[in-house]
Design a protein around this motif. Structure first.
Motif, mmCIF file in Angstrom:
data_model
loop_
_atom_site.group_PDB
_atom_site.id
_atom_site.type_symbol
_atom_site.label_atom_id
_atom_site.label_comp_id
_atom_site.label_asym_id
_atom_site.label_seq_id
_atom_site.Cartn_x
_atom_site.Cartn_y
_atom_site.Cartn_z
ATOM 1 N N LEU A 273 29.052 9.326 -31.868
ATOM 2 C CA LEU A 273 29.800 9.388 -33.122
ATOM 3 C C LEU A 273 30.971 10.362 -33.069
ATOM 4 N N LYS A 274 30.850 11.429 -32.293
ATOM 5 C CA LYS A 274 31.933 12.421 -32.242
ATOM 6 C C LYS A 274 33.243 11.819 -31.734
ATOM 7 N N LYS A 275 33.173 10.768 -30.910
ATOM 8 C CA LYS A 275 34.396 10.141 -30.412
ATOM 9 C C LYS A 275 35.137 9.397 -31.522
ATOM 10 N N SER A 276 34.415 9.013 -32.574
ATOM 11 C CA SER A 276 35.020 8.322 -33.711
ATOM 12 C C SER A 276 35.613 9.290 -34.728
ATOM 13 N N PHE A 277 35.365 10.575 -34.562
ATOM 14 C CA PHE A 277 35.747 11.560 -35.574
ATOM 15 C C PHE A 277 37.233 11.530 -35.936
ATOM 16 N N PRO A 278 38.170 11.554 -34.962
ATOM 17 C CA PRO A 278 39.587 11.530 -35.363
ATOM 18 C C PRO A 278 39.950 10.261 -36.137
ATOM 19 N N ALA A 279 39.515 9.112 -35.655
ATOM 20 C CA ALA A 279 39.847 7.851 -36.335
ATOM 21 C C ALA A 279 39.244 7.825 -37.738
ATOM 22 N N PHE A 280 38.002 8.276 -37.869
ATOM 23 C CA PHE A 280 37.360 8.298 -39.178
ATOM 24 C C PHE A 280 38.078 9.265 -40.126
ATOM 25 N N THR A 281 38.454 10.415 -39.593
ATOM 26 C CA THR A 281 39.173 11.412 -40.400
ATOM 27 C C THR A 281 40.502 10.854 -40.897
ATOM 28 N N PHE A 282 41.262 10.207 -40.002
ATOM 29 C CA PHE A 282 42.545 9.635 -40.413
ATOM 30 C C PHE A 282 42.354 8.454 -41.358
ATOM 31 N N LEU A 283 41.268 7.716 -41.214
ATOM 32 C CA LEU A 283 40.936 6.646 -42.150
ATOM 33 C C LEU A 283 40.765 7.229 -43.550
#
Length: 120
Positions: free
Chosen positions: A101-111
């Motif tokens: 899940l940590k790899k998704s953190f930037p994309a999720f944050t920008f979402l």
């Protein structure tokens, strides 16, 4: 509130430009799978290289529109919603290949930030 929106637009817009124009050939801990650059990342997702160019071009244009929307608000909604949709796709790709899940953190944050910009 206006200054907060400007800061959020700067964070998202400049970060996307950084990823696609400055760091596209560099390894980061956020890349999908075992990829060392954006091209390898798209391959890890099972996507063709031409699609990387399409997505990258759209992201750069939307990031620029988001920055432009600081002065010309008519671009805000299309840029923010467009980035949100692309970031949803990025999070989905990380999930698809079983990334932590940590790899998704930037994309999720920008979402999330893009939706805040669009909805406020």
């Amino acid at each position: 509130m206006e200054y907060l929106m400007i800061v959020l637009k700067l964070i998202v817009g400049l970060s996307i430009l950084n990823v696609w124009l400055v760091r596209s050939k560099k390894s980061t801990s956020w890349r999908g799978g075992d990829a060392n650059n954006i091209e390898e990342e798209f391959k890890a997702y099972g996507l063709p290289v031409w699609f990387m160019w399409v997505v990258g071009s759209i992201k750069v244009v939307l990031a620029l529109l988001l920055l432009i929307s600081i002065y010309y608000s008519q671009f805000e909604a299309i840029a923010a919603y467009g980035i949100a949709i692309l970031m949803l796709g990025a999070v989905s790709m990380h999930i698809k290949i079983g990334d932590p899940l940590k790899k998704s953190f930037p994309a999720f944050t920008f979402l999330v930030i893009s939706l805040v910009i669009a909805l406020l």
